[in-house]
Design an enzyme around this catalytic site. Structure first.
Site, PDB file in Angstrom:
ATOM      1  N   GLU A   1      -3.883  17.285 -12.310  1.00 49.08           N
ATOM      2  CA  GLU A   1      -4.391  17.677 -13.631  1.00 49.08           C
ATOM      3  C   GLU A   1      -5.900  17.953 -13.655  1.00 49.08           C
ATOM      4  O   GLU A   1      -6.641  17.383 -14.453  1.00 49.08           O
ATOM      5  CB  GLU A   1      -4.013  16.620 -14.674  1.00 49.08           C
ATOM      6  CG  GLU A   1      -3.988  17.217 -16.079  1.00 49.08           C
ATOM      7  CD  GLU A   1      -3.340  16.313 -17.114  1.00 49.08           C
ATOM      8  OE1 GLU A   1      -2.191  15.895 -16.894  1.00 49.08           O
ATOM      9  OE2 GLU A   1      -3.986  16.038 -18.130  1.00 49.08           O
TER      10      GLU A   1
ATOM     11  N   ARG B   1       0.827  -1.239   0.000  1.00 51.53           N
ATOM     12  CA  ARG B   1       0.000   0.000   0.000  1.00 51.53           C
ATOM     13  C   ARG B   1       0.845   1.266   0.000  1.00 51.53           C
ATOM     14  O   ARG B   1       0.416   2.325   0.427  1.00 51.53           O
ATOM     15  CB  ARG B   1      -0.960   0.037   1.188  1.00 51.53           C
ATOM     16  CG  ARG B   1      -1.993  -1.048   1.154  1.00 51.53           C
ATOM     17  CD  ARG B   1      -3.292  -0.598   1.805  1.00 51.53           C
ATOM     18  NE  ARG B   1      -4.250  -1.665   1.770  1.00 51.53           N
ATOM     19  CZ  ARG B   1      -4.379  -2.565   2.747  1.00 51.53           C
ATOM     20  NH1 ARG B   1      -3.631  -2.485   3.819  1.00 51.53           N
ATOM     21  NH2 ARG B   1      -5.259  -3.516   2.634  1.00 51.53           N
TER      22      ARG B   1
ATOM     23  N   GLU C   1      10.305  17.310 -25.772  1.00 51.66           N
ATOM     24  CA  GLU C   1       9.667  17.828 -24.543  1.00 51.66           C
ATOM     25  C   GLU C   1      10.300  19.161 -24.125  1.00 51.66           C
ATOM     26  O   GLU C   1       9.613  20.053 -23.625  1.00 51.66           O
ATOM     27  CB  GLU C   1       9.781  16.816 -23.395  1.00 51.66           C
ATOM     28  CG  GLU C   1       9.077  15.483 -23.637  1.00 51.66           C
ATOM     29  CD  GLU C   1       7.539  15.555 -23.608  1.00 51.66           C
ATOM     30  OE1 GLU C   1       6.992  16.648 -23.415  1.00 51.66           O
ATOM     31  OE2 GLU C   1       6.904  14.506 -23.799  1.00 51.66           O
TER      32      GLU C   1
ATOM     33  N   HIS D   1       0.118  12.045 -29.803  1.00 50.56           N
ATOM     34  CA  HIS D   1      -0.297  10.698 -29.393  1.00 50.56           C
ATOM     35  C   HIS D   1      -0.987   9.973 -30.541  1.00 50.56           C
ATOM     36  O   HIS D   1      -0.831   8.767 -30.707  1.00 50.56           O
ATOM     37  CB  HIS D   1      -1.249  10.773 -28.198  1.00 50.56           C
ATOM     38  CG  HIS D   1      -0.535  11.019 -26.901  1.00 50.56           C
ATOM     39  ND1 HIS D   1      -1.124  11.639 -25.826  1.00 50.56           N
ATOM     40  CD2 HIS D   1       0.733  10.738 -26.512  1.00 50.56           C
ATOM     41  CE1 HIS D   1      -0.252  11.728 -24.831  1.00 50.56           C
ATOM     42  NE2 HIS D   1       0.884  11.199 -25.226  1.00 50.56           N
TER      43      HIS D   1
ATOM     44  N   LYS E   1       8.113  22.718 -15.027  1.00 48.80           N
ATOM     45  CA  LYS E   1       7.231  21.585 -14.685  1.00 48.80           C
ATOM     46  C   LYS E   1       6.849  21.653 -13.209  1.00 48.80           C
ATOM     47  O   LYS E   1       5.688  21.460 -12.843  1.00 48.80           O
ATOM     48  CB  LYS E   1       7.919  20.257 -15.014  1.00 48.80           C
ATOM     49  CG  LYS E   1       7.040  19.076 -14.620  1.00 48.80           C
ATOM     50  CD  LYS E   1       6.991  17.948 -15.583  1.00 48.80           C
ATOM     51  CE  LYS E   1       5.915  16.953 -15.175  1.00 48.80           C
ATOM     52  NZ  LYS E   1       5.935  15.725 -15.921  1.00 48.80           N
TER      53      LYS E   1
ATOM     54  N   LYS F   1       3.363  11.305 -12.072  1.00 45.71           N
ATOM     55  CA  LYS F   1       2.491  10.453 -12.893  1.00 45.71           C
ATOM     56  C   LYS F   1       3.191   9.113 -13.052  1.00 45.71           C
ATOM     57  O   LYS F   1       4.323   9.063 -13.572  1.00 45.71           O
ATOM     58  CB  LYS F   1       2.257  11.077 -14.270  1.00 45.71           C
ATOM     59  CG  LYS F   1       1.194  12.137 -14.289  1.00 45.71           C
ATOM     60  CD  LYS F   1       0.851  12.523 -15.724  1.00 45.71           C
ATOM     61  CE  LYS F   1      -0.155  13.644 -15.765  1.00 45.71           C
ATOM     62  NZ  LYS F   1      -0.393  14.126 -17.149  1.00 45.71           N
TER      63      LYS F   1
ATOM     64  N   HIS G   1       8.447   9.264 -29.068  1.00 46.92           N
ATOM     65  CA  HIS G   1       7.473  10.175 -28.461  1.00 46.92           C
ATOM     66  C   HIS G   1       7.821  11.632 -28.793  1.00 46.92           C
ATOM     67  O   HIS G   1       6.961  12.420 -29.202  1.00 46.92           O
ATOM     68  CB  HIS G   1       7.474   9.933 -26.942  1.00 46.92           C
ATOM     69  CG  HIS G   1       6.525  10.794 -26.190  1.00 46.92           C
ATOM     70  ND1 HIS G   1       5.159  10.700 -26.329  1.00 46.92           N
ATOM     71  CD2 HIS G   1       6.742  11.789 -25.288  1.00 46.92           C
ATOM     72  CE1 HIS G   1       4.578  11.593 -25.548  1.00 46.92           C
ATOM     73  NE2 HIS G   1       5.520  12.271 -24.907  1.00 46.92           N
TER      74      HIS G   1
ATOM     75  N   HIS H   1       0.707  17.195 -27.635  1.00 50.03           N
ATOM     76  CA  HIS H   1       0.567  15.768 -27.365  1.00 50.03           C
ATOM     77  C   HIS H   1      -0.704  15.145 -27.941  1.00 50.03           C
ATOM     78  O   HIS H   1      -0.706  13.956 -28.252  1.00 50.03           O
ATOM     79  CB  HIS H   1       0.618  15.503 -25.859  1.00 50.03           C
ATOM     80  CG  HIS H   1       2.002  15.581 -25.277  1.00 50.03           C
ATOM     81  ND1 HIS H   1       2.789  16.711 -25.377  1.00 50.03           N
ATOM     82  CD2 HIS H   1       2.752  14.677 -24.601  1.00 50.03           C
ATOM     83  CE1 HIS H   1       3.944  16.493 -24.775  1.00 50.03           C
ATOM     84  NE2 HIS H   1       3.956  15.268 -24.298  1.00 50.03           N
TER      85      HIS H   1
ATOM     86  N   ASN I   1       0.709  19.072 -21.936  1.00 48.04           N
ATOM     87  CA  ASN I   1       0.438  18.193 -23.082  1.00 48.04           C
ATOM     88  C   ASN I   1       0.429  18.963 -24.392  1.00 48.04           C
ATOM     89  O   ASN I   1      -0.122  18.490 -25.388  1.00 48.04           O
ATOM     90  CB  ASN I   1      -0.910  17.495 -22.878  1.00 48.04           C
ATOM     91  CG  ASN I   1      -0.849  16.558 -21.700  1.00 48.04           C
ATOM     92  OD1 ASN I   1       0.085  15.773 -21.561  1.00 48.04           O
ATOM     93  ND2 ASN I   1      -1.815  16.684 -20.813  1.00 48.04           N
TER      94      ASN I   1
ATOM     95  N   ARG J   1      -2.420  21.760 -15.443  1.00 50.34           N
ATOM     96  CA  ARG J   1      -1.389  20.774 -15.805  1.00 50.34           C
ATOM     97  C   ARG J   1      -1.537  20.274 -17.245  1.00 50.34           C
ATOM     98  O   ARG J   1      -0.552  19.841 -17.865  1.00 50.34           O
ATOM     99  CB  ARG J   1      -1.403  19.606 -14.804  1.00 50.34           C
ATOM    100  CG  ARG J   1      -0.246  18.647 -15.039  1.00 50.34           C
ATOM    101  CD  ARG J   1       0.015  17.715 -13.876  1.00 50.34           C
ATOM    102  NE  ARG J   1       1.063  16.764 -14.240  1.00 50.34           N
ATOM    103  CZ  ARG J   1       1.683  15.965 -13.400  1.00 50.34           C
ATOM    104  NH1 ARG J   1       1.375  15.991 -12.114  1.00 50.34           N
ATOM    105  NH2 ARG J   1       2.616  15.132 -13.820  1.00 50.34           N
TER     106      ARG J   1
END
Ligand code: NAD
Ligand code: GLY
Length: 370
Positions: free
Chosen positions: A249, A111, A175, A264, A239, A133, A277, A260, A257, A253
């Site tokens: 987000e 946990r 990025e 994507h 960031k 993330k 990427h 992106h 992206n 946030r």
């Protein structure tokens, strides 16, 4: 050496950026604590000496295709067999794949245990190691399983970029370029004028004398490694600023992206194999600029400057002009960020400023593709 903090109240943590940090790792760790290092086979073979300091290692296969439930289960098995305890700490030593998986392991085993990020690719140093993330891919899509789990610290040694190949350096720059276009919107207290910094970096590389590099791109990327500490610091400062304001987000946030949603889709329709990427994000940023110009959000001068900057970093290839517009649009509709069937796009509205829109019409999106 450069240091900063991701401000998140009781979850705040430091980021240290220092060439040669790996050689001095004991200084950053607690010698009374047990550490479990997660890495992959490629990195293990390059960083044998560094890893030999650790008793507990879990080594996974190298590749995005291993960022899945089987690898997650494999790591959990190894940690439980080694009798990991709540007071122990996981270390992610690798790129974004290792970092995302190890972070989710830390969120879920017993946990939750502490973890430290030691990112070794440019992409992970400027982006994925910061912000919490974590997760892995499902056959239905990328990063569909995961959690927000902040690391206890992020330790960055830019010297690891010396063993990275040119294509992986470039993908990290995808990025990095993103931060140049969103700087003002990040609300970062320091103003870097990162757009001009990156523009000048290229000019400086081309004017270098007696260089042994064969091409302009090789010269540019050599210069990037020289300035890596500054580039990483500037990127993670932005960031950290965004994450501090919107950890999970709920709004702001999403500006991280930028490029992106288009990107994507490019990755998806090309089977995640053809482009990295960062290459896909670079193409996505051009599409975002095309949309913004068509919607009169930005003027032609900024548009031309921005497109030149992206092209100058060598991430765009000629075959990116041949995408099937319908497929790209369909791919965009299945993006994680689609809400109430509306495609959300982060678009430039001024130099260094972006805004989130969900009202761009289908014909305009299709007309904005490369
Ligand atoms: P990666 O982790 O696959 O690393 C790229 C390649 O470089 C791999 O083959 C790896 O073994 C190798 N490598 C790593 N460090 C090296 C070194 N120092 N020298 C030589 N080779 C080295 O890819 P990546 O680009 O680092 O990360 C991509 C992943 O990050 C994706 O899964 C993406 O979803 C994720 N990501 C996460 C976030 C986030 O916020 N969590 C943000 C962006 C991307
Ligand atoms: N890389 C996007 C984010 O961390 O939100």
């Amino acid at each position: 050496m450069k240091e900063l903090t991701v401000e998140l109240n009781e979850k705040s943590y430091p980021i240290t950026i220092q060439k040669g940090l790996l050689g001095d790792i004991e200084k950053h760790l607690d010698n009374k604590r047990r550490y479990f290092v997660i890495t992959n086979k490629t990195i293990q073979s390059i960083y044998k000496d560094f890893l030999s300091r650790f008793e507990n290692l879990v080594v996974i296969e190298d590749g995005e295709e291993y960022k899945n439930f089987s690898t997650f289960e494999y790591i959990i098995d190894k940690l439980l067999e080694a009798k990991i305890e709540r007071s122990d700490c996981v270390i992610a030593f690798g790129g974004g794949v290792v970092g995302d998986l190890a972070g989710f392991i830390a969120a879920s085993v017993l946990r939750g245990v502490d973890y430290i990020q030691i990112p070794t690719t440019l992409l992970s140093q400027v982006d994925s190691s910061v912000g919490g993330k974590t997760g892995f891919n499902h056959k239905m899509g990328k990063n569909l399983i995961g959690a927000f789990k902040q690391p206890k610290k992020v330790l960055i040694d830019p010297n690891t970029l010396e063993t990275l190949d040119l294509r992986q350096l470039k993908t990290g720059m995808g990025e990095v370029l993103k931060y140049a276009f969103i700087e003002k919107t990040t609300g970062c207290r320091e103003f870097f004028d990162f757009f001009n910094f990156l523009k000048n970096l290229r000019a400086e590389s081309l004017s270098g004398e007696c260089s042994t590099e064969k091409t302009d791109t090789e010269r540019l990327y050599k210069n990037i490694k020289k300035h890596a500490e500054q580039i990483i610091y500037t990127s993670v400062s932005m960031k950290a600023s965004v994450v501090s304001k919107d950890e999970c987000e709920k709004g702001l946030r999403a500006i991280l992206n930028f490029g992106h949603t288009f990107g994507h889709s490019v990755e998806k329709i090309t089977g995640y194999k053809k482009y990295t990427h960062g290459e896909a994000v670079a193409a996505g940023m051009i599409m975002a600029f095309n949309t913004a110009l068509a919607r009169n959000f930005i003027d032609k001068n900024y548009y031309t400057d921005a497109i030149k900057l992206i092209n100058d970093y060598g991430l765009i290839s000629a075959d990116m002009k041949n995408f099937d517009k319908d497929k790209i649009y369909e791919g965009m509709k299945s993006d994680k960020k689609v809400s109430h069937s509306k495609i959300k796009l982060v678009l430039p509205i001024n130099p260094l400023e972006v805004q989130i829109f969900d009202d761009t019409e289908e014909p305009l999106i299709k007309a904005s593709l490369l």
